[in-house]
Design a protein around this motif. Structure first.
Motif, PDB file in Angstrom:
ATOM      1  N   ALA A  50      28.897  61.225  75.453  1.00 32.31           N
ATOM      2  CA  ALA A  50      28.252  60.073  74.376  1.00 32.31           C
ATOM      3  C   ALA A  50      29.125  58.840  74.161  1.00 32.31           C
ATOM      4  O   ALA A  50      27.992  57.809  74.526  1.00 32.31           O
ATOM      5  CB  ALA A  50      28.151  61.036  73.112  1.00 32.31           C
ATOM      6  N   ASP A  51      30.336  58.954  74.444  1.00 27.57           N
ATOM      7  CA  ASP A  51      30.756  57.740  74.363  1.00 27.57           C
ATOM      8  C   ASP A  51      31.025  56.613  75.318  1.00 27.57           C
ATOM      9  O   ASP A  51      32.254  55.684  75.510  1.00 27.57           O
ATOM     10  CB  ASP A  51      31.605  57.645  72.767  1.00 27.57           C
ATOM     11  N   ALA A  52      30.877  56.685  76.523  1.00 29.42           N
ATOM     12  CA  ALA A  52      31.238  56.435  77.392  1.00 29.42           C
ATOM     13  C   ALA A  52      30.260  55.750  78.380  1.00 29.42           C
ATOM     14  O   ALA A  52      29.486  55.289  77.940  1.00 29.42           O
ATOM     15  CB  ALA A  52      31.209  57.754  79.235  1.00 29.42           C
ATOM     16  N   VAL A  53      30.677  54.509  78.802  1.00 29.98           N
ATOM     17  CA  VAL A  53      30.182  53.219  79.422  1.00 29.98           C
ATOM     18  C   VAL A  53      29.736  54.110  81.212  1.00 29.98           C
ATOM     19  O   VAL A  53      30.634  54.013  81.613  1.00 29.98           O
ATOM     20  CB  VAL A  53      31.168  51.896  79.916  1.00 29.98           C
ATOM     21  N   VAL A  54      28.464  53.917  81.616  1.00 31.56           N
ATOM     22  CA  VAL A  54      28.376  55.217  82.718  1.00 31.56           C
ATOM     23  C   VAL A  54      28.375  53.135  83.672  1.00 31.56           C
ATOM     24  O   VAL A  54      27.300  52.574  83.148  1.00 31.56           O
ATOM     25  CB  VAL A  54      26.923  55.019  82.792  1.00 31.56           C
ATOM     26  N   LEU A  55      29.064  53.149  85.033  1.00 30.84           N
ATOM     27  CA  LEU A  55      29.064  52.130  85.819  1.00 30.84           C
ATOM     28  C   LEU A  55      28.788  52.047  86.786  1.00 30.84           C
ATOM     29  O   LEU A  55      28.207  50.965  87.424  1.00 30.84           O
ATOM     30  CB  LEU A  55      30.776  51.600  85.849  1.00 30.84           C
ATOM     31  N   PHE A  56      28.329  53.525  86.696  1.00 30.01           N
ATOM     32  CA  PHE A  56      27.077  53.470  88.207  1.00 30.01           C
ATOM     33  C   PHE A  56      26.823  55.646  87.850  1.00 30.01           C
ATOM     34  O   PHE A  56      27.529  55.877  88.259  1.00 30.01           O
ATOM     35  CB  PHE A  56      27.737  53.459  89.615  1.00 30.01           C
ATOM     36  N   ASP A  57      25.809  55.013  88.216  1.00 21.38           N
ATOM     37  CA  ASP A  57      24.639  55.991  87.949  1.00 21.38           C
ATOM     38  C   ASP A  57      23.712  56.868  89.018  1.00 21.38           C
ATOM     39  O   ASP A  57      22.936  57.578  88.688  1.00 21.38           O
ATOM     40  CB  ASP A  57      23.352  56.170  86.953  1.00 21.38           C
ATOM     41  N   GLY A  58      23.675  56.202  90.124  1.00 19.95           N
ATOM     42  CA  GLY A  58      23.726  56.375  91.358  1.00 19.95           C
ATOM     43  C   GLY A  58      22.429  55.362  91.999  1.00 19.95           C
ATOM     44  O   GLY A  58      21.585  55.598  92.687  1.00 19.95           O
ATOM     45  N   SER A  59      21.583  54.602  90.829  1.00 20.43           N
ATOM     46  CA  SER A  59      20.705  54.154  90.939  1.00 20.43           C
ATOM     47  C   SER A  59      20.239  52.655  91.795  1.00 20.43           C
ATOM     48  O   SER A  59      19.765  51.824  92.633  1.00 20.43           O
ATOM     49  CB  SER A  59      19.723  53.626  89.876  1.00 20.43           C
ATOM     50  N   ASP A  60      20.838  51.993  90.996  1.00 18.58           N
ATOM     51  CA  ASP A  60      21.797  50.605  91.551  1.00 18.58           C
ATOM     52  C   ASP A  60      23.142  49.805  91.426  1.00 18.58           C
ATOM     53  O   ASP A  60      23.950  50.914  90.449  1.00 18.58           O
ATOM     54  CB  ASP A  60      20.433  49.597  90.572  1.00 18.58           C
ATOM     55  N   LEU A  61      23.266  48.628  91.610  1.00 15.19           N
ATOM     56  CA  LEU A  61      25.090  48.050  91.626  1.00 15.19           C
ATOM     57  C   LEU A  61      24.749  46.965  90.428  1.00 15.19           C
ATOM     58  O   LEU A  61      25.310  45.483  90.760  1.00 15.19           O
ATOM     59  CB  LEU A  61      25.249  48.066  92.529  1.00 15.19           C
ATOM     60  N   GLY A  69      40.502  47.366  79.310  1.00 22.32           N
ATOM     61  CA  GLY A  69      42.131  47.488  79.089  1.00 22.32           C
ATOM     62  C   GLY A  69      42.069  48.837  78.992  1.00 22.32           C
ATOM     63  O   GLY A  69      41.944  49.582  80.697  1.00 22.32           O
ATOM     64  N   SER A  70      42.963  49.611  78.365  1.00 25.71           N
ATOM     65  CA  SER A  70      43.351  50.757  78.109  1.00 25.71           C
ATOM     66  C   SER A  70      41.701  51.722  78.299  1.00 25.71           C
ATOM     67  O   SER A  70      41.648  51.520  78.085  1.00 25.71           O
ATOM     68  CB  SER A  70      44.150  51.173  77.162  1.00 25.71           C
ATOM     69  N   CYS A  71      42.038  52.263  79.365  1.00 28.32           N
ATOM     70  CA  CYS A  71      40.715  53.323  79.504  1.00 28.32           C
ATOM     71  C   CYS A  71      40.836  54.862  80.222  1.00 28.32           C
ATOM     72  O   CYS A  71      42.192  54.815  80.843  1.00 28.32           O
ATOM     73  CB  CYS A  71      39.798  52.614  80.236  1.00 28.32           C
ATOM     74  N   GLN A  72      40.223  56.295  79.811  1.00 24.74           N
ATOM     75  CA  GLN A  72      39.553  56.852  80.642  1.00 24.74           C
ATOM     76  C   GLN A  72      38.761  56.925  81.744  1.00 24.74           C
ATOM     77  O   GLN A  72      37.163  56.632  81.303  1.00 24.74           O
ATOM     78  CB  GLN A  72      39.666  58.098  79.639  1.00 24.74           C
ATOM     79  N   LEU A  73      39.054  56.664  83.288  1.00 22.04           N
ATOM     80  CA  LEU A  73      37.913  56.462  83.876  1.00 22.04           C
ATOM     81  C   LEU A  73      37.946  57.440  84.895  1.00 22.04           C
ATOM     82  O   LEU A  73      38.647  58.660  84.809  1.00 22.04           O
ATOM     83  CB  LEU A  73      38.647  55.855  85.371  1.00 22.04           C
ATOM     84  N   GLU A  81      36.774  53.386  76.708  1.00 22.28           N
ATOM     85  CA  GLU A  81      37.570  52.316  76.318  1.00 22.28           C
ATOM     86  C   GLU A  81      38.612  52.603  75.412  1.00 22.28           C
ATOM     87  O   GLU A  81      37.800  53.906  74.167  1.00 22.28           O
ATOM     88  CB  GLU A  81      37.214  51.337  75.885  1.00 22.28           C
ATOM     89  N   LEU A  82      39.763  52.953  75.447  1.00 18.20           N
ATOM     90  CA  LEU A  82      41.399  53.519  74.842  1.00 18.20           C
ATOM     91  C   LEU A  82      41.661  52.635  73.524  1.00 18.20           C
ATOM     92  O   LEU A  82      41.779  51.408  74.286  1.00 18.20           O
ATOM     93  CB  LEU A  82      42.090  54.631  75.389  1.00 18.20           C
TER      94      LEU A  82
END
Length: 267
Positions: free
Chosen positions: A67-78, A114-118, A262-263
């Protein structure tokens, strides 16, 4: 007298064995960790041992972002990506994935981290062409500087610190957990950014933990500096947050389901 003599002889033998162990330890001792192992080899040393192969099992469905993630690519566009000059990214998007378009260049996120879980899912081309570094090559760059290698390493020999899930030029993966070409693979990366003083000196290096297809392949390794070509470059001060980038190495590697958490920096 005989008892004392035997004890004395045993003591001498034990001391001799201990001295022999110490004198030989530099060459035969098993490294305690990946960082200790790293300094024993030149960058891209062809003699560096290959990690053992581990079958990770079949790929599952895309991992749902928390729930707290930033979605960078969901398959729809860039829409969240640009090229290195800040222009719209020109990679191909279809059927829920993006694909590298040769000679269009690397793409990077508009946002900085910066620090993150990817979490990244990728697939090497199903039609195999080339070998070594010319086969399914791309890369995931944290802060535009610190690379986790993407490569088709399924029955494909290359230097150990340049195979899939290597911290490129620094650490081979603990095991080769690659699936066959064309199958989806996943990286889960925990990255701790380097810390610099206001004057620009290094206070704390970067650290990275990587799971490849759910298997631990980098265990909180200390990065020696940014990724460089056939060299170990020293750290240079940079911003606390920078874009994430994906490399165009000329191969039509596919990506899907990219998200980041982000961490907070550890004090």
């Amino acid at each position: 007298m005989r008892t004392h003599a035997v004890i004395s002889i045993l003591g001498v033998c034990l001391l001799a064995c201990g001295a022999l162990t110490l004198s030989c330890g530099g060459d035969s001792a098993v490294p305690e960790n990946q960082a200790e192992q790293d300094i024993r080899w030149a960058v891209h040393d062809p003699e560096r041992p290959q990690p053992p192969v581990v079958d990770p099992g079949p790929a599952g469905p895309p991992a749902a972002p928390p729930a707290d993630a930033v979605v960078l690519f969901d398959g729809s566009d860039l829409s969240q990506w640009v090229d290195a000059q800040g222009n719209p990214a020109r990679w191909r998007v279809e059927n829920g994935f993006m694909e590298v378009v040769k000679k269009t260049g690397a793409i990077q996120t508009k946002a900085s981290f910066g620090s993150c879980q990817l979490h990244v899912e990728w697939a090497a081309p199903g039609q195999v062409t080339g070998e070594g570094q010319g086969r399914g090559n791309s890369g995931v760059f944290l802060m535009n500087r610190y690379e986790v290698q993407v490569l088709d390493s399924y029955s494909n020999q290359t230097y150990a610190d340049g195979m899939a899930a290597a911290v490129y030029g620094q650490y081979p993966p603990l095991v080769n957990a690659c699936r066959p070409p064309g199958e989806w693979q996943s990286y889960d990366i925990v990255f701790r950014r380097p810390r610099f003083s206001p004057e620009g000196s290094l206070l704390q290096p970067a650290f990275m933990t990587v799971f490849h297809n759910g298997i631990l392949v980098q265990d909180h390794v200390e990065l020696t500096g940014p990724t460089a070509d056939k060299a170990r470059s020293p750290y240079e001060p940079h911003a606390d947050k920078l874009p994430l980038s994906l490399q165009d190495h000329g191969n039509p590697v596919r990506y899907r389901n990219i998200w980041i958490r982000e961490l907070a920096d550890q004090e």
